[in-house]
Design a protein around this motif. Sequence first.
Motif, PDB file in Angstrom:
ATOM      1  N   PHE A   7     -10.113  28.440  18.727  1.00  0.00           N
ATOM      2  CA  PHE A   7      -9.940  29.281  19.637  1.00  0.00           C
ATOM      3  C   PHE A   7     -11.085  29.707  18.407  1.00  0.00           C
ATOM      4  N   ILE A   8     -11.485  30.755  19.009  1.00  0.00           N
ATOM      5  CA  ILE A   8     -12.844  31.898  18.309  1.00  0.00           C
ATOM      6  C   ILE A   8     -12.612  32.982  18.526  1.00  0.00           C
ATOM      7  N   ALA A   9     -12.964  33.444  17.785  1.00  0.00           N
ATOM      8  CA  ALA A   9     -12.966  35.278  16.626  1.00  0.00           C
ATOM      9  C   ALA A   9     -14.555  34.851  16.751  1.00  0.00           C
ATOM     10  N   GLU A  10     -14.272  36.221  17.224  1.00  0.00           N
ATOM     11  CA  GLU A  10     -16.029  37.015  17.208  1.00  0.00           C
ATOM     12  C   GLU A  10     -16.132  38.807  16.771  1.00  0.00           C
ATOM     13  N   GLY A  11     -17.340  39.063  16.592  1.00  0.00           N
ATOM     14  CA  GLY A  11     -17.180  40.383  16.162  1.00  0.00           C
ATOM     15  C   GLY A  11     -17.088  40.798  14.855  1.00  0.00           C
ATOM     16  N   ILE A  12     -17.934  41.702  14.702  1.00  0.00           N
ATOM     17  CA  ILE A  12     -18.070  42.452  13.108  1.00  0.00           C
ATOM     18  C   ILE A  12     -17.120  42.008  12.165  1.00  0.00           C
ATOM     19  N   PHE A  13     -15.930  41.450  12.428  1.00  0.00           N
ATOM     20  CA  PHE A  13     -14.385  41.437  12.057  1.00  0.00           C
ATOM     21  C   PHE A  13     -14.163  40.048  11.683  1.00  0.00           C
ATOM     22  N   ALA A  14     -14.940  38.876  11.956  1.00  0.00           N
ATOM     23  CA  ALA A  14     -14.015  37.661  12.301  1.00  0.00           C
ATOM     24  C   ALA A  14     -14.730  36.572  11.403  1.00  0.00           C
ATOM     25  N   ALA A  15     -15.352  37.472  10.531  1.00  0.00           N
ATOM     26  CA  ALA A  15     -15.466  37.389   8.998  1.00  0.00           C
ATOM     27  C   ALA A  15     -14.360  37.301   8.418  1.00  0.00           C
ATOM     28  N   GLU A  16     -13.158  38.490   8.316  1.00  0.00           N
ATOM     29  CA  GLU A  16     -12.600  38.727   7.480  1.00  0.00           C
ATOM     30  C   GLU A  16     -11.376  37.526   7.815  1.00  0.00           C
ATOM     31  N   ILE A  17     -11.108  36.319   8.514  1.00  0.00           N
ATOM     32  CA  ILE A  17      -9.920  35.462   8.635  1.00  0.00           C
ATOM     33  C   ILE A  17     -10.739  33.851   8.089  1.00  0.00           C
ATOM     34  N   VAL A  18     -11.990  34.206   8.501  1.00  0.00           N
ATOM     35  CA  VAL A  18     -12.916  32.716   7.710  1.00  0.00           C
ATOM     36  C   VAL A  18     -11.860  31.451   6.574  1.00  0.00           C
ATOM     37  N   GLU A  19     -11.329  32.410   5.451  1.00  0.00           N
ATOM     38  CA  GLU A  19     -10.809  31.775   4.033  1.00  0.00           C
ATOM     39  C   GLU A  19      -9.282  31.618   4.810  1.00  0.00           C
ATOM     40  N   GLU A  20      -8.697  32.122   5.151  1.00  0.00           N
ATOM     41  CA  GLU A  20      -7.405  31.780   5.762  1.00  0.00           C
ATOM     42  C   GLU A  20      -7.154  30.414   6.587  1.00  0.00           C
ATOM     43  N   CYS A  21      -8.639  30.697   7.016  1.00  0.00           N
ATOM     44  CA  CYS A  21      -8.751  29.651   8.755  1.00  0.00           C
ATOM     45  C   CYS A  21      -9.141  28.147   7.600  1.00  0.00           C
ATOM     46  N   ARG A  22      -9.785  28.591   6.851  1.00  0.00           N
ATOM     47  CA  ARG A  22     -10.106  27.287   6.141  1.00  0.00           C
ATOM     48  C   ARG A  22      -8.955  27.370   5.197  1.00  0.00           C
ATOM     49  N   ARG A  23      -7.684  27.455   4.634  1.00  0.00           N
ATOM     50  CA  ARG A  23      -6.952  27.601   3.640  1.00  0.00           C
ATOM     51  C   ARG A  23      -5.712  26.761   4.825  1.00  0.00           C
ATOM     52  N   ARG A  24      -5.856  26.879   5.644  1.00  0.00           N
ATOM     53  CA  ARG A  24      -4.991  26.269   7.141  1.00  0.00           C
ATOM     54  C   ARG A  24      -5.239  25.127   7.302  1.00  0.00           C
ATOM     55  N   GLY A  25      -6.785  25.091   6.871  1.00  0.00           N
ATOM     56  CA  GLY A  25      -7.395  23.443   7.913  1.00  0.00           C
ATOM     57  C   GLY A  25      -7.927  24.058   8.781  1.00  0.00           C
ATOM     58  N   ILE A  26      -7.986  24.589   9.953  1.00  0.00           N
ATOM     59  CA  ILE A  26      -8.286  25.138  11.194  1.00  0.00           C
ATOM     60  C   ILE A  26     -10.158  25.894  10.981  1.00  0.00           C
ATOM     61  N   LEU A  27     -10.595  25.435  10.260  1.00  0.00           N
ATOM     62  CA  LEU A  27     -12.478  26.484  10.455  1.00  0.00           C
ATOM     63  C   LEU A  27     -12.664  24.903  10.942  1.00  0.00           C
ATOM     64  N   ALA A  28     -13.163  25.110  12.130  1.00  0.00           N
ATOM     65  CA  ALA A  28     -14.205  24.478  12.150  1.00  0.00           C
ATOM     66  C   ALA A  28     -15.978  24.739  12.092  1.00  0.00           C
ATOM     67  N   GLY A  29     -15.894  26.108  11.450  1.00  0.00           N
ATOM     68  CA  GLY A  29     -17.214  26.789  11.482  1.00  0.00           C
ATOM     69  C   GLY A  29     -17.165  28.078  11.739  1.00  0.00           C
ATOM     70  N   ALA A  30     -18.139  28.500  10.944  1.00  0.00           N
ATOM     71  CA  ALA A  30     -18.419  30.371  10.529  1.00  0.00           C
ATOM     72  C   ALA A  30     -19.688  30.862  10.622  1.00  0.00           C
ATOM     73  N   TYR A  31     -19.718  31.270  11.398  1.00  0.00           N
ATOM     74  CA  TYR A  31     -21.698  32.195  11.815  1.00  0.00           C
ATOM     75  C   TYR A  31     -21.125  33.760  11.961  1.00  0.00           C
ATOM     76  N   ALA A  32     -22.591  33.472  11.390  1.00  0.00           N
ATOM     77  CA  ALA A  32     -22.775  34.898  10.926  1.00  0.00           C
ATOM     78  C   ALA A  32     -24.234  35.517  12.327  1.00  0.00           C
TER      79      ALA A  32
END
Length: 104
Positions: A7-32
């Motif tokens: 899944f891809i989250a985009e937009g100015i608020f997408a960074a808000e979920i980076v840490e939770e995605c990382r915690r759940r082990g589902i973060l492949a990348g996070a870019y601003a």
Amino acid sequence: MTGSPLFIAEGIFAAEIVEECRRRGILAGAYALRRPRGATFVRRLARDLAEQRKAPGVLIRRGVALLRAEPAVLRRQTGLGAEAAHAREILRRVADLVAGHPHR
């Protein structure tokens, strides 16, 4: 998200979920998105003028305020775990993720 390979989250608020995605082990990348502020100002102003939702003076003042705030927004996003990168680099990285994913 269940059953979705990516899944891809985009937009100015997408960074808000980076840490939770990382915690759940589902973060492949996070870019601003890092782009020249002047280019962002011109794009935004052209779009907003074409939409004619507000008076030109209001749009210019708002655009200047956003232009000045942009470095702080990027700092906040990177502080939340996103990596600042230019559009071409982000597109390349996302394409690599999709191409390398077994469920595409």
